[in-house]
Design a protein around this motif. Structure first.
Motif, PDB file in Angstrom:
ATOM      1  N   GLU A 126       0.735  -1.236  -0.072  1.00  0.00           N
ATOM      2  CA  GLU A 126      -0.081  -0.028  -0.050  1.00  0.00           C
ATOM      3  C   GLU A 126       0.991   1.442  -0.015  1.00  0.00           C
ATOM      4  O   GLU A 126       0.476   2.357  -0.124  1.00  0.00           O
ATOM      5  N   TYR A 127       2.221   1.177  -0.015  1.00  0.00           N
ATOM      6  CA  TYR A 127       3.150   2.090   0.198  1.00  0.00           C
ATOM      7  C   TYR A 127       3.971   2.029  -0.887  1.00  0.00           C
ATOM      8  O   TYR A 127       4.136   1.030  -1.530  1.00  0.00           O
ATOM      9  N   PRO A 128       4.631   3.330  -1.453  1.00  0.00           N
ATOM     10  CA  PRO A 128       5.751   3.178  -2.545  1.00  0.00           C
ATOM     11  C   PRO A 128       6.705   2.221  -2.077  1.00  0.00           C
ATOM     12  O   PRO A 128       7.392   2.004  -1.019  1.00  0.00           O
ATOM     13  N   VAL A 129       7.254   1.597  -3.291  1.00  0.00           N
ATOM     14  CA  VAL A 129       8.060   0.241  -3.044  1.00  0.00           C
ATOM     15  C   VAL A 129       9.483   0.781  -3.831  1.00  0.00           C
ATOM     16  O   VAL A 129       9.289   1.329  -5.127  1.00  0.00           O
ATOM     17  N   GLN A 130      10.433   0.312  -3.155  1.00  0.00           N
ATOM     18  CA  GLN A 130      11.821   0.759  -4.188  1.00  0.00           C
ATOM     19  C   GLN A 130      12.020  -0.557  -4.979  1.00  0.00           C
ATOM     20  O   GLN A 130      12.005  -1.752  -4.290  1.00  0.00           O
ATOM     21  N   CYS A 131      12.136  -0.431  -6.169  1.00  0.00           N
ATOM     22  CA  CYS A 131      12.474  -1.503  -7.137  1.00  0.00           C
ATOM     23  C   CYS A 131      12.998  -0.977  -8.444  1.00  0.00           C
ATOM     24  O   CYS A 131      13.583   0.229  -8.450  1.00  0.00           O
ATOM     25  N   VAL A 132      13.386  -2.019  -9.320  1.00  0.00           N
ATOM     26  CA  VAL A 132      14.176  -1.575 -10.342  1.00  0.00           C
ATOM     27  C   VAL A 132      12.848  -1.723 -11.539  1.00  0.00           C
ATOM     28  O   VAL A 132      12.180  -2.887 -11.770  1.00  0.00           O
ATOM     29  N   CYS A 133      12.744  -0.607 -12.354  1.00  0.00           N
ATOM     30  CA  CYS A 133      11.478  -0.575 -13.416  1.00  0.00           C
ATOM     31  C   CYS A 133      11.927  -1.653 -14.287  1.00  0.00           C
ATOM     32  O   CYS A 133      12.942  -1.763 -14.872  1.00  0.00           O
ATOM     33  N   SER A 134      10.743  -2.414 -14.843  1.00  0.00           N
ATOM     34  CA  SER A 134      11.186  -3.414 -15.669  1.00  0.00           C
ATOM     35  C   SER A 134      11.030  -2.904 -17.217  1.00  0.00           C
ATOM     36  O   SER A 134      11.538  -3.628 -18.040  1.00  0.00           O
ATOM     37  N   ARG A 135      10.803  -1.669 -17.359  1.00  0.00           N
ATOM     38  CA  ARG A 135      10.630  -1.002 -18.545  1.00  0.00           C
ATOM     39  C   ARG A 135      12.068  -0.207 -18.826  1.00  0.00           C
ATOM     40  O   ARG A 135      12.658  -0.333 -19.957  1.00  0.00           O
ATOM     41  N   CYS A 136      12.115   0.735 -17.992  1.00  0.00           N
ATOM     42  CA  CYS A 136      13.403   1.583 -18.266  1.00  0.00           C
ATOM     43  C   CYS A 136      14.647   1.138 -17.378  1.00  0.00           C
ATOM     44  O   CYS A 136      15.581   1.916 -17.348  1.00  0.00           O
ATOM     45  N   GLN A 137      14.525   0.186 -16.523  1.00  0.00           N
ATOM     46  CA  GLN A 137      15.677  -0.456 -15.694  1.00  0.00           C
ATOM     47  C   GLN A 137      16.231   0.624 -14.767  1.00  0.00           C
ATOM     48  O   GLN A 137      17.386   0.426 -14.583  1.00  0.00           O
ATOM     49  N   GLN A 138      15.649   1.619 -14.379  1.00  0.00           N
ATOM     50  CA  GLN A 138      16.243   2.559 -13.423  1.00  0.00           C
ATOM     51  C   GLN A 138      15.673   2.060 -12.188  1.00  0.00           C
ATOM     52  O   GLN A 138      14.495   1.459 -11.882  1.00  0.00           O
ATOM     53  N   PRO A 139      16.650   2.210 -11.023  1.00  0.00           N
ATOM     54  CA  PRO A 139      16.038   1.939  -9.686  1.00  0.00           C
ATOM     55  C   PRO A 139      15.271   3.167  -9.201  1.00  0.00           C
ATOM     56  O   PRO A 139      15.682   4.327  -9.383  1.00  0.00           O
ATOM     57  N   ILE A 140      14.067   2.720  -8.953  1.00  0.00           N
ATOM     58  CA  ILE A 140      12.947   3.856  -8.590  1.00  0.00           C
ATOM     59  C   ILE A 140      12.261   3.453  -7.258  1.00  0.00           C
ATOM     60  O   ILE A 140      12.473   2.384  -6.678  1.00  0.00           O
ATOM     61  N   THR A 141      11.640   4.389  -6.715  1.00  0.00           N
ATOM     62  CA  THR A 141      10.661   4.299  -5.924  1.00  0.00           C
ATOM     63  C   THR A 141       9.212   4.404  -6.500  1.00  0.00           C
ATOM     64  O   THR A 141       9.212   5.549  -7.059  1.00  0.00           O
ATOM     65  N   THR A 142       8.262   3.529  -6.286  1.00  0.00           N
ATOM     66  CA  THR A 142       7.162   3.669  -7.246  1.00  0.00           C
ATOM     67  C   THR A 142       6.310   5.094  -6.789  1.00  0.00           C
ATOM     68  O   THR A 142       6.230   5.263  -5.519  1.00  0.00           O
ATOM     69  N   ARG A 143       5.422   5.384  -7.969  1.00  0.00           N
ATOM     70  CA  ARG A 143       4.728   6.338  -7.376  1.00  0.00           C
ATOM     71  C   ARG A 143       3.112   5.417  -7.328  1.00  0.00           C
ATOM     72  O   ARG A 143       2.693   4.827  -8.199  1.00  0.00           O
ATOM     73  N   ILE A 144       2.452   5.716  -6.348  1.00  0.00           N
ATOM     74  CA  ILE A 144       1.317   5.163  -6.143  1.00  0.00           C
ATOM     75  C   ILE A 144      -0.008   6.048  -6.427  1.00  0.00           C
ATOM     76  O   ILE A 144       0.070   7.186  -6.285  1.00  0.00           O
ATOM     77  N   GLU A 145      -0.956   5.175  -6.920  1.00  0.00           N
ATOM     78  CA  GLU A 145      -2.427   5.750  -7.124  1.00  0.00           C
ATOM     79  C   GLU A 145      -3.524   4.736  -6.775  1.00  0.00           C
ATOM     80  O   GLU A 145      -3.355   3.765  -6.721  1.00  0.00           O
ATOM     81  N   LYS A 146      -4.450   5.225  -5.854  1.00  0.00           N
ATOM     82  CA  LYS A 146      -5.393   4.651  -5.374  1.00  0.00           C
ATOM     83  C   LYS A 146      -6.410   4.423  -6.622  1.00  0.00           C
ATOM     84  O   LYS A 146      -6.982   5.369  -7.256  1.00  0.00           O
ATOM     85  N   GLN A 147      -6.842   3.312  -6.523  1.00  0.00           N
ATOM     86  CA  GLN A 147      -8.261   3.056  -7.478  1.00  0.00           C
ATOM     87  C   GLN A 147      -9.187   2.075  -6.955  1.00  0.00           C
ATOM     88  O   GLN A 147      -8.945   1.542  -5.986  1.00  0.00           O
ATOM     89  N   ASN A 148     -10.512   2.421  -7.573  1.00  0.00           N
ATOM     90  CA  ASN A 148     -11.557   1.889  -6.737  1.00  0.00           C
ATOM     91  C   ASN A 148     -11.460   0.367  -7.229  1.00  0.00           C
ATOM     92  O   ASN A 148     -11.187  -0.014  -8.474  1.00  0.00           O
TER      93      ASN A 148
END
Ligand SMILES: [Zn+2]
Length: 113
Positions: free
Chosen positions: A41-63
């Protein structure tokens, strides 16, 4: 009071570290792929599968499913006149979508149900 001298570095029995002779190639662990992405439920640190950059995810709440179930539950218990729409305003019951902040790739969704 005297202190016993330390054994010389790399002496027999001091440690097991050995210097590789020149020319010997020591296989290094090779990192393949991206670390397992575990949505939360919180931003996660990982490596993007598309741009291969180490990132912290941006989260959005969805219904999600839970949101609609809560709306149905509110309706069943007589919350008419808009009160049944409360779950749409409460993030706790919503799914969490994780996006890459660099390329906006959807990386995963944490579903409440
Ligand atoms: Zn990316």
């Amino acid at each position: 009071m005297s202190v016993a001298p330390l054994p010389p570095y790399n002496a027999q029995g001091y440690n097991n570290y050995q210097i590789a002779p020149p020319g010997l190639i020591i296989p290094q662990p090779v990192f393949i792929g991206t670390p397992a992405f575990i949505p939360s439920e919180y931003p996660v640190q990982c490596v993007c599968s598309r741009c291969q950059q180490p990132i912290t995810t941006r989260i959005e709440k969805q219904n999600g499913l839970l949101t609609w179930l809560l709306v149905g539950g509110f309706l069943l218990f007589g919350c008419w006149f808009g009160c049944c729409l409360i779950p749409f305003c409460v993030d706790a019951g919503k799914d969490t979508a994780h996006y890459c902040p660099s390329c906006s790739q959807l990386l995963g969704v944490k579903k409440q149900i």
